[in-house]
Design a protein around this motif. Structure first.
Motif, mmCIF file in Angstrom:
data_model
loop_
_atom_site.group_PDB
_atom_site.id
_atom_site.type_symbol
_atom_site.label_atom_id
_atom_site.label_comp_id
_atom_site.label_asym_id
_atom_site.label_seq_id
_atom_site.Cartn_x
_atom_site.Cartn_y
_atom_site.Cartn_z
ATOM 1 N N THR A 1 0.837 -1.191 0.000
ATOM 2 C CA THR A 1 0.000 0.000 0.000
ATOM 3 C C THR A 1 0.871 1.239 0.000
ATOM 4 O O THR A 1 1.975 1.232 0.558
ATOM 5 C CB THR A 1 -0.933 0.004 1.229
ATOM 6 N N ILE A 2 0.395 2.299 -0.654
ATOM 7 C CA ILE A 2 1.110 3.574 -0.661
ATOM 8 C C ILE A 2 0.133 4.684 -0.328
ATOM 9 O O ILE A 2 -0.944 4.793 -0.913
ATOM 10 C CB ILE A 2 1.824 3.834 -2.005
ATOM 11 N N ALA A 3 0.485 5.498 0.667
ATOM 12 C CA ALA A 3 -0.369 6.585 1.116
ATOM 13 C C ALA A 3 -0.224 7.787 0.195
ATOM 14 O O ALA A 3 0.732 7.903 -0.580
ATOM 15 C CB ALA A 3 -0.009 6.966 2.552
ATOM 16 N N ASP A 4 -1.160 8.700 0.329
ATOM 17 C CA ASP A 4 -1.098 9.909 -0.497
ATOM 18 C C ASP A 4 0.097 10.772 -0.160
ATOM 19 O O ASP A 4 0.544 11.575 -0.988
ATOM 20 C CB ASP A 4 -2.396 10.708 -0.340
ATOM 21 N N ASN A 5 0.658 10.634 1.045
ATOM 22 C CA ASN A 5 1.859 11.406 1.401
ATOM 23 C C ASN A 5 3.153 10.729 0.965
ATOM 24 O O ASN A 5 4.238 11.232 1.238
ATOM 25 C CB ASN A 5 1.894 11.676 2.905
ATOM 26 N N GLY A 6 3.056 9.575 0.294
ATOM 27 C CA GLY A 6 4.228 8.891 -0.221
ATOM 28 C C GLY A 6 4.767 7.789 0.664
ATOM 29 O O GLY A 6 5.652 7.036 0.238
ATOM 30 N N SER A 7 4.264 7.643 1.895
ATOM 31 C CA SER A 7 4.685 6.534 2.739
ATOM 32 C C SER A 7 4.187 5.216 2.163
ATOM 33 O O SER A 7 3.115 5.158 1.549
ATOM 34 C CB SER A 7 4.150 6.710 4.168
ATOM 35 N N ILE A 8 4.952 4.149 2.373
ATOM 36 C CA ILE A 8 4.650 2.845 1.786
ATOM 37 C C ILE A 8 4.624 1.802 2.894
ATOM 38 O O ILE A 8 5.454 1.823 3.805
ATOM 39 C CB ILE A 8 5.711 2.470 0.729
ATOM 40 N N GLY A 9 3.675 0.894 2.830
ATOM 41 C CA GLY A 9 3.548 -0.146 3.839
ATOM 42 C C GLY A 9 3.652 -1.534 3.243
ATOM 43 O O GLY A 9 3.236 -1.767 2.108
ATOM 44 N N GLY A 10 4.189 -2.458 4.022
ATOM 45 C CA GLY A 10 4.314 -3.839 3.579
ATOM 46 C C GLY A 10 4.929 -4.672 4.685
ATOM 47 O O GLY A 10 4.503 -4.596 5.840
ATOM 48 N N TYR A 11 5.962 -5.450 4.352
ATOM 49 C CA TYR A 11 6.640 -6.253 5.362
ATOM 50 C C TYR A 11 8.094 -6.446 4.998
ATOM 51 O O TYR A 11 8.513 -6.240 3.854
ATOM 52 C CB TYR A 11 5.966 -7.613 5.552
ATOM 53 N N ARG B 1 7.670 -9.217 9.521
ATOM 54 C CA ARG B 1 7.358 -8.058 10.347
ATOM 55 C C ARG B 1 6.752 -6.943 9.520
ATOM 56 O O ARG B 1 7.230 -6.629 8.416
ATOM 57 C CB ARG B 1 8.625 -7.522 11.026
ATOM 58 N N PRO B 2 5.693 -6.293 10.032
ATOM 59 C CA PRO B 2 5.120 -5.142 9.326
ATOM 60 C C PRO B 2 6.147 -4.023 9.237
ATOM 61 O O PRO B 2 6.878 -3.758 10.197
ATOM 62 C CB PRO B 2 3.918 -4.763 10.187
ATOM 63 N N TYR B 3 6.183 -3.352 8.084
ATOM 64 C CA TYR B 3 7.250 -2.387 7.822
ATOM 65 C C TYR B 3 6.681 -1.192 7.078
ATOM 66 O O TYR B 3 5.778 -1.329 6.228
ATOM 67 C CB TYR B 3 8.331 -3.050 6.972
ATOM 68 N N VAL B 4 7.213 -0.014 7.405
ATOM 69 C CA VAL B 4 6.814 1.230 6.727
ATOM 70 C C VAL B 4 8.060 1.906 6.175
ATOM 71 O O VAL B 4 9.048 2.106 6.900
ATOM 72 C CB VAL B 4 6.082 2.181 7.692
ATOM 73 N N TRP B 5 8.005 2.223 4.869
ATOM 74 C CA TRP B 5 9.016 3.079 4.247
ATOM 75 C C TRP B 5 8.449 4.492 4.292
ATOM 76 O O TRP B 5 7.492 4.829 3.579
ATOM 77 C CB TRP B 5 9.268 2.672 2.798
ATOM 78 N N ARG B 6 9.009 5.339 5.145
ATOM 79 C CA ARG B 6 8.507 6.716 5.240
ATOM 80 C C ARG B 6 8.845 7.490 3.973
ATOM 81 O O ARG B 6 9.762 7.147 3.237
ATOM 82 C CB ARG B 6 9.123 7.419 6.449
#
Length: 381
Positions: A229-239, A248-253
């Motif tokens: 998933t990618i947020a409108d602010n550019g952050s990305i979520g996955g593992y 592990r759940p992971y966020v690329w800010r």
């Protein structure tokens, strides 16, 4: 991030569950969001409700036992909300629709995944005929109505009013026969997913307008990764995955830094399936994290609505739930029922705008043994 649904997943180490293809089903999506939601008989509906399978088409990790309480029963109807049918061409059946983060645009597969319907503000904006006479699934939709569709290792972006489509490609050093997929799209049209390389699986980013030059996201040394998933602010979520004991759940800010999200001690694996506002969500396991939490960083919290598909979240934390019974809104003010349509008793939720004003889904008429009619709920002025 959404909604709807065959589950589309990657192999999870440390568990016997797999989701090799949904999410595309949920997620699958091949996809999570959709095929599970295309219910043709009452028996199929009952089976899905019993099994707890996600009805959304979006990408979801394997579902773990749910330790969280179910949401409370609705006490009243949602004030200021109205249900509206989304029109479809005569004789056409559609999957559950996705909506963009603004709530203006929606899209759904039609004719079993061989064509596409796009709506703008509740009216049909485009009908896209079969692409190469092959089945595809919808992955996401942008704030300009561009729709990301997937078929095997072919991904393209379709925009209303434009005859040409944009193809997304893998980097030249990716394994063409390895696992790869696109899994999410934000309002700007940026796309995320994953691909396989010589040193393992890696999360990927395709910037809007640059589908031929994807970026491999930075992954901690020795780990594999995937983005969902990618947020409108550019952050990305996955593992991130250590190939041994845990995922592990992971966020690329958006600033390029990464964050591993903590998990409850008794939950061995997790993944970020949606990012909305300052919240990261793992709907499959019924967990969420507030990313702006200070000091000490985010802590895992149980969703009061439980786990599984048929759940979408707005930026303020309001959750819409529809898994084959009433469609409801759950928030800090309690639980309220979304308006029903005459003659329809079963509802599925597949998308929600970031402000919570527009919720998309489908209604099933058991007597007609249909796959369901697409609709949206509009709340507020």
């Amino acid at each position: 991030m959404n909604p709807l649904q065959e589950l589309h997943d990657l192999d999870a180490p440390g568990t016997e569950l797999t989701a090799e293809g949904l999410v595309r089903a949920g997620r699958d999506r091949v996809r999570r969001r959709r095929r599970a939601a295309m219910i043709s008989t009452t028996a199929a509906v009952a089976l899905i409700l019993t099994a707890g399978v996600a009805a959304l088409a979006a990408v979801r990790p394997p579902v773990e036992p749910d330790p969280a309480p179910m949401y409370p029963q609705p006490t009243s109807s949602a004030p200021g909300c109205r249900a509206q049918w989304l029109p479809v061409p005569k004789g056409t059946e559609t999957s559950q629709p996705l909506v963009d983060s603004t709530g203006l645009w929606a899209a759904a597969e039609a004719d079993g995944g061989y064509s596409l319907v796009i709506w703008r503000d509740g009216a049909v904006a485009a009908e896209v005929p079969a692409l190469e006479h092959s089945m595809f699934s919808i992955v996401g939709i942008s704030a300009t109505g561009s729709v990301l569709v997937a078929r095997a290792h072919r991904w393209r972006i379709i925009t209303p009013g434009r005859s040409e489509t944009v193809e997304l490609s893998l980097p030249p050093d990716a394994n063409p026969s390895g696992k790869a997929d696109v899994t999410g799209m934000n309002a700007a049209g940026d796309v995320v997913g994953y691909a396989t390389f010589a040193d393992g699986q890696r999360a990927m980013l395709w910037r809007h307008g640059d589908g031929g030059r994807p970026t491999v996201l930075a992954t901690p040394e020795g780990l594999a990764s995937a983005a969902f998933t990618i947020a409108d602010n550019g952050s990305i979520g996955g593992y991130v995955d250590d190939h041994k004991a845990s995922r592990r759940p992971y966020v690329w800010r958006a600033d390029g830094t990464g964050l591993v999200l903590p998990m409850p001690d008794d939950v061995p694996n997790g993944s970020v399936s949606e990012l909305v506002g300052d919240r990261a969500v793992d709907f499959a396991r019924g967990l969420w994290w507030q990313l702006s939490e200070e000091p000490g960083g985010p802590e895992p919290q149980w969703l009061a609505t439980g786990s599984g598909g048929g759940r979408v979240m707005a930026a303020d934390g309001t959750i819409a739930v529809g898994t084959g019974g009433d469609a409801v809104l759950w928030g800090s003010g309690g639980t309220v029922r979304l308006p029903a349509q005459p003659g329809f008793e079963r509802y599925y939720v597949s998308g929600m705008s970031a402000d919570g004003r527009v919720i998309a889904g489908s209604a099933v008429d058991e007597a007609a043994a249909s796959a369901g009619r697409p609709l949206r709920w509009v709340c507020g002025a």
